[in-house]
Write a protein that holds these residues in place. Sequence first.
Motif, PDB file in Angstrom:
ATOM      1  N   GLY A  25       0.805  -1.198   0.000  1.00 29.15           N
ATOM      2  CA  GLY A  25       0.000   0.000   0.000  1.00 29.15           C
ATOM      3  C   GLY A  25       0.845   1.257   0.000  1.00 29.15           C
ATOM      4  O   GLY A  25       1.978   1.263   0.477  1.00 29.15           O
ATOM      5  N   ALA A  26       0.286   2.338  -0.531  1.00 32.74           N
ATOM      6  CA  ALA A  26       1.007   3.602  -0.552  1.00 32.74           C
ATOM      7  C   ALA A  26       1.293   4.100   0.857  1.00 32.74           C
ATOM      8  O   ALA A  26       2.364   4.645   1.131  1.00 32.74           O
ATOM      9  N   SER A  27       0.343   3.917   1.759  1.00 35.79           N
ATOM     10  CA  SER A  27       0.546   4.353   3.139  1.00 35.79           C
ATOM     11  C   SER A  27       1.663   3.574   3.804  1.00 35.79           C
ATOM     12  O   SER A  27       2.532   4.150   4.486  1.00 35.79           O
ATOM     13  N   GLN A  28       1.682   2.273   3.603  1.00 37.18           N
ATOM     14  CA  GLN A  28       2.722   1.447   4.216  1.00 37.18           C
ATOM     15  C   GLN A  28       4.105   1.782   3.650  1.00 37.18           C
ATOM     16  O   GLN A  28       5.088   1.852   4.388  1.00 37.18           O
ATOM     17  N   LEU A  29       4.176   2.008   2.338  1.00 37.82           N
ATOM     18  CA  LEU A  29       5.443   2.392   1.744  1.00 37.82           C
ATOM     19  C   LEU A  29       5.918   3.725   2.316  1.00 37.82           C
ATOM     20  O   LEU A  29       7.104   3.892   2.639  1.00 37.82           O
ATOM     21  N   GLY A  30       4.996   4.676   2.465  1.00 30.17           N
ATOM     22  CA  GLY A  30       5.371   5.965   3.013  1.00 30.17           C
ATOM     23  C   GLY A  30       5.916   5.874   4.424  1.00 30.17           C
ATOM     24  O   GLY A  30       6.870   6.572   4.794  1.00 30.17           O
ATOM     25  N   GLN A  31       5.316   4.981   5.225  1.00 26.78           N
ATOM     26  CA  GLN A  31       5.751   4.847   6.613  1.00 26.78           C
ATOM     27  C   GLN A  31       7.033   4.025   6.763  1.00 26.78           C
ATOM     28  O   GLN A  31       7.635   4.011   7.842  1.00 26.78           O
ATOM     29  N   ARG A  32       7.431   3.326   5.719  1.00 31.68           N
ATOM     30  CA  ARG A  32       8.675   2.564   5.743  1.00 31.68           C
ATOM     31  C   ARG A  32       9.623   3.045   4.637  1.00 31.68           C
ATOM     32  O   ARG A  32      10.418   2.280   4.108  1.00 31.68           O
ATOM     33  N   ALA A  33       9.531   4.323   4.304  1.00 37.95           N
ATOM     34  CA  ALA A  33      10.305   4.869   3.190  1.00 37.95           C
ATOM     35  C   ALA A  33      11.802   4.699   3.385  1.00 37.95           C
ATOM     36  O   ALA A  33      12.547   4.498   2.415  1.00 37.95           O
ATOM     37  N   GLY A  34      12.279   4.759   4.627  1.00 37.18           N
ATOM     38  CA  GLY A  34      13.705   4.603   4.878  1.00 37.18           C
ATOM     39  C   GLY A  34      14.226   3.223   4.563  1.00 37.18           C
ATOM     40  O   GLY A  34      15.439   3.031   4.389  1.00 37.18           O
ATOM     41  N   HIS A  35      13.326   2.244   4.465  1.00 40.01           N
ATOM     42  CA  HIS A  35      13.715   0.870   4.127  1.00 40.01           C
ATOM     43  C   HIS A  35      13.516   0.580   2.642  1.00 40.01           C
ATOM     44  O   HIS A  35      13.790  -0.543   2.201  1.00 40.01           O
ATOM     45  N   ALA A  36      13.037   1.553   1.886  1.00 41.63           N
ATOM     46  CA  ALA A  36      12.742   1.340   0.457  1.00 41.63           C
ATOM     47  C   ALA A  36      13.032   2.626  -0.298  1.00 41.63           C
ATOM     48  O   ALA A  36      12.150   3.237  -0.897  1.00 41.63           O
ATOM     49  N   ARG A  37      14.282   3.048  -0.272  1.00 43.39           N
ATOM     50  CA  ARG A  37      14.616   4.356  -0.829  1.00 43.39           C
ATOM     51  C   ARG A  37      14.462   4.410  -2.341  1.00 43.39           C
ATOM     52  O   ARG A  37      14.180   5.471  -2.904  1.00 43.39           O
ATOM     53  N   THR A  38      14.642   3.285  -3.005  1.00 39.79           N
ATOM     54  CA  THR A  38      14.446   3.269  -4.457  1.00 39.79           C
ATOM     55  C   THR A  38      12.990   3.520  -4.802  1.00 39.79           C
ATOM     56  O   THR A  38      12.658   4.389  -5.619  1.00 39.79           O
ATOM     57  N   LEU A  39      12.088   2.767  -4.182  1.00 40.19           N
ATOM     58  CA  LEU A  39      10.663   2.912  -4.456  1.00 40.19           C
ATOM     59  C   LEU A  39      10.119   4.229  -3.931  1.00 40.19           C
ATOM     60  O   LEU A  39       9.350   4.921  -4.609  1.00 40.19           O
ATOM     61  N   ALA A  40      10.491   4.588  -2.704  1.00 43.55           N
ATOM     62  CA  ALA A  40       9.953   5.797  -2.094  1.00 43.55           C
ATOM     63  C   ALA A  40      10.400   7.052  -2.819  1.00 43.55           C
ATOM     64  O   ALA A  40       9.666   8.045  -2.888  1.00 43.55           O
ATOM     65  N   GLY A  41      11.595   7.025  -3.395  1.00 43.82           N
ATOM     66  CA  GLY A  41      12.120   8.212  -4.045  1.00 43.82           C
ATOM     67  C   GLY A  41      11.819   8.324  -5.522  1.00 43.82           C
ATOM     68  O   GLY A  41      12.157   9.330  -6.147  1.00 43.82           O
ATOM     69  N   ALA A  42      11.156   7.332  -6.095  1.00 44.91           N
ATOM     70  CA  ALA A  42      10.882   7.348  -7.534  1.00 44.91           C
ATOM     71  C   ALA A  42       9.702   8.254  -7.859  1.00 44.91           C
ATOM     72  O   ALA A  42       8.797   8.439  -7.038  1.00 44.91           O
ATOM     73  N   PRO A  43       9.666   8.826  -9.065  1.00 43.27           N
ATOM     74  CA  PRO A  43       8.511   9.636  -9.458  1.00 43.27           C
ATOM     75  C   PRO A  43       7.294   8.770  -9.721  1.00 43.27           C
ATOM     76  O   PRO A  43       7.401   7.566  -9.937  1.00 43.27           O
ATOM     77  N   GLY A  44       6.121   9.398  -9.702  1.00 42.94           N
ATOM     78  CA  GLY A  44       4.911   8.692 -10.113  1.00 42.94           C
ATOM     79  C   GLY A  44       3.734   8.778  -9.185  1.00 42.94           C
ATOM     80  O   GLY A  44       2.592   8.698  -9.616  1.00 42.94           O
ATOM     81  N   GLY A  45       3.936   8.900  -7.862  1.00 41.79           N
ATOM     82  CA  GLY A  45       2.807   9.046  -6.956  1.00 41.79           C
ATOM     83  C   GLY A  45       2.071   7.762  -6.653  1.00 41.79           C
ATOM     84  O   GLY A  45       2.683   6.706  -6.464  1.00 41.79           O
TER      85      GLY A  45
END
Length: 338
Positions: A25-45
């Motif tokens: 989920g987008a919310s879960q990715l946002g809350q674990r962004a430090g563990h997924a810097r590739t996905l969290a930092g990519a463009p697209g929303g």
Amino acid sequence: MRGEQNPLGLPRVAGAVVLLVDGLGASQLGQRAGHARTLAGAPGGSLDAGFPSTTAVALASLTTGALAGEHGIVGYDALVPGAGVRNQLRDWGGPMDPAHWQRRPTLFESTTSIAIGEPRHAAGGFTNAVLRGAAYRGGRTMAERFALAEQAARERALVYLYVPELDRAGHDRGWQSPAWTDALEEVDGLTAQLAASLRRDVGLIVTADHGMVDVDASGQRIAPPELLAGLAHVAGEPRCLQLHVDDDTDADAVAEAWRAWLGDGAWVATRQEVVDAGWLGEVHPEVAPRLGDVFVAVRGRTAIYLDADDPGRGMVGQHGSLTPDELRVPLRRFGAFA
């Protein structure tokens, strides 16, 4: 790939990879962004995956471009008229013929396509329903599947890569568990490698089928027996029940009784209300009998069970309802799509 205008404004490419990370989920990715810097930092929303927020429905929508009311897979468990309630991921055969139960052609049938998943699903009914038209390649581990995707991306095809490990960790231990975070880190690292391997004219999209809500024992509710009176079948899943009433029971009365029990803890709506609200898109006449007469989509960290002995009560991470934590998923772009 066809050079057509599209709602995402993606440029024309020679090949494309669609990575579907089950349960991200987008919310879960946002809350674990430090563990997924590739996905969290990519463009697209992000975007909404559709209702009910469950794998069978969302994957059919992804591969057909249609919502549940059109493609006909309407829940995790759904009523098959004349055959009872059947699981939409596993219970194929008979009236659930993959060629007809999922009503829409897939995008793979009109584009040279490769689908990559676990070997055990290669000939399954659900695969034949939602991935028909694609050549299937199986990899046992996540790393093996990503390696297959790297190879397939060189073939100038539409490549679909399915990753189930994150969803399994969430169901077993919850999305807030170390096991879920470990799986996310593995996905993120392999995504970075895949993106770096792509030729300049190949794009990569990363998305998901649903998010997830952790439900502990305090959020588990057992439906009172009086609310089950007059029901012929119960389909759906614990966060989104679909109640089918018998011939002598009024659906509006059932909906009112469930509203009285749950209060503001759920969205309770009759089939007609769900159709009118557009939750399922346009509902084809063949699909309407598969839908519950009453939908019960819970809010918060709650799940509803019919039986205190239901083995499903051991599941932590759950989904199916209308909350943003379940509906909203990432849409991240790499390669030629970035």
